[in-house]
Design a protein around this motif. Structure first.
Motif, mmCIF file in Angstrom:
data_model
loop_
_atom_site.group_PDB
_atom_site.id
_atom_site.type_symbol
_atom_site.label_atom_id
_atom_site.label_comp_id
_atom_site.label_asym_id
_atom_site.label_seq_id
_atom_site.Cartn_x
_atom_site.Cartn_y
_atom_site.Cartn_z
ATOM 1 N N ARG A 75 83.211 85.657 -4.104
ATOM 2 C CA ARG A 75 84.337 86.513 -4.519
ATOM 3 C C ARG A 75 83.851 87.825 -5.102
ATOM 4 O O ARG A 75 84.537 88.835 -5.049
ATOM 5 C CB ARG A 75 85.207 85.776 -5.527
ATOM 6 C CG ARG A 75 86.047 84.704 -4.904
ATOM 7 C CD ARG A 75 86.956 84.064 -5.904
ATOM 8 N NE ARG A 75 87.779 83.041 -5.268
ATOM 9 C CZ ARG A 75 88.350 82.053 -5.903
ATOM 10 N NH1 ARG A 75 88.194 81.929 -7.213
ATOM 11 N NH2 ARG A 75 89.081 81.170 -5.254
ATOM 12 N N GLY A 76 82.648 87.817 -5.682
ATOM 13 C CA GLY A 76 82.082 89.029 -6.266
ATOM 14 C C GLY A 76 81.471 89.965 -5.246
ATOM 15 O O GLY A 76 81.025 91.044 -5.591
ATOM 16 N N GLU A 125 88.003 78.627 1.200
ATOM 17 C CA GLU A 125 88.886 77.464 1.115
ATOM 18 C C GLU A 125 88.100 76.177 1.306
ATOM 19 O O GLU A 125 88.367 75.167 0.641
ATOM 20 C CB GLU A 125 90.000 77.573 2.150
ATOM 21 C CG GLU A 125 90.992 78.687 1.866
ATOM 22 C CD GLU A 125 91.950 78.919 3.027
ATOM 23 O OE1 GLU A 125 91.680 78.424 4.139
ATOM 24 O OE2 GLU A 125 92.964 79.597 2.812
ATOM 25 N N ASP A 126 87.117 76.185 2.203
ATOM 26 C CA ASP A 126 86.284 75.014 2.442
ATOM 27 C C ASP A 126 85.462 74.679 1.190
ATOM 28 O O ASP A 126 85.382 73.508 0.780
ATOM 29 C CB ASP A 126 85.370 75.267 3.642
ATOM 30 C CG ASP A 126 84.546 74.053 4.006
ATOM 31 O OD1 ASP A 126 85.106 72.929 3.978
ATOM 32 O OD2 ASP A 126 83.353 74.216 4.314
ATOM 33 N N LEU A 127 84.874 75.702 0.578
ATOM 34 C CA LEU A 127 84.106 75.469 -0.645
ATOM 35 C C LEU A 127 84.993 74.990 -1.789
ATOM 36 O O LEU A 127 84.589 74.138 -2.586
ATOM 37 C CB LEU A 127 83.357 76.741 -1.051
ATOM 38 C CG LEU A 127 82.183 77.146 -0.177
ATOM 39 C CD1 LEU A 127 81.658 78.511 -0.601
ATOM 40 C CD2 LEU A 127 81.080 76.114 -0.241
ATOM 41 N N GLU A 170 86.660 70.596 -5.385
ATOM 42 C CA GLU A 170 87.670 69.674 -5.913
ATOM 43 C C GLU A 170 87.323 68.225 -5.600
ATOM 44 O O GLU A 170 87.529 67.333 -6.424
ATOM 45 C CB GLU A 170 89.040 70.053 -5.371
ATOM 46 C CG GLU A 170 89.545 71.373 -5.944
ATOM 47 C CD GLU A 170 90.801 71.887 -5.248
ATOM 48 O OE1 GLU A 170 91.302 71.218 -4.323
ATOM 49 O OE2 GLU A 170 91.267 72.967 -5.641
ATOM 50 N N ALA A 171 86.767 67.984 -4.414
ATOM 51 C CA ALA A 171 86.358 66.627 -4.049
ATOM 52 C C ALA A 171 85.195 66.162 -4.923
ATOM 53 O O ALA A 171 85.158 65.003 -5.353
ATOM 54 C CB ALA A 171 85.978 66.567 -2.573
ATOM 55 N N ALA A 172 84.252 67.043 -5.199
ATOM 56 C CA ALA A 172 83.127 66.683 -6.053
ATOM 57 C C ALA A 172 83.594 66.397 -7.477
ATOM 58 O O ALA A 172 83.120 65.458 -8.124
ATOM 59 C CB ALA A 172 82.082 67.797 -6.045
#
Length: 90
Positions: free
Chosen positions: A34-35, A5-7, A12-14
């Motif tokens: 995720r992999g 969630e942090d990443l 999204e901010a970037a």
């Protein structure tokens, strides 16, 4: 907040700040996590050389090579449809 969630929030901010290179790097890092990659491995991975699969190259037969003619090759002339199937003797 979990690491994913942090990443995701950082990505999204970037993207909102129009820093697409950083957003791409974070997206690839999220994909590695995720992999099943470890957090340390995902952070250290060099994802600059990754190439995403193109839509037309997926599915059955995608392992077949695309045929390219040799350099200097020209296709043979097309047959004349007016004389096709007719003998020259009359």
């Amino acid at each position: 907040m979990s690491e994913l969630e942090d990443l995701q929030a950082q990505m999204e901010a970037a993207a909102a700040a129009l820093d697409y290179e950083e957003a791409r790097r974070l997206r690839d890092r999220i994909s590695l996590l995720r992999g099943g990659a470890g957090a340390r491995d995902a952070a250290a991975a060099d994802t600059a050389g990754l190439v995403r699969q193109q839509p037309g190259a997926m599915g059955l037969g995608s392992s077949q090579q695309r045929m390219t003619p040799p350099k200097g090759w020209t296709p043979p002339p097309k047959p004349d449809l007016m004389t096709k199937g007719r003998s020259r003797k009359r």
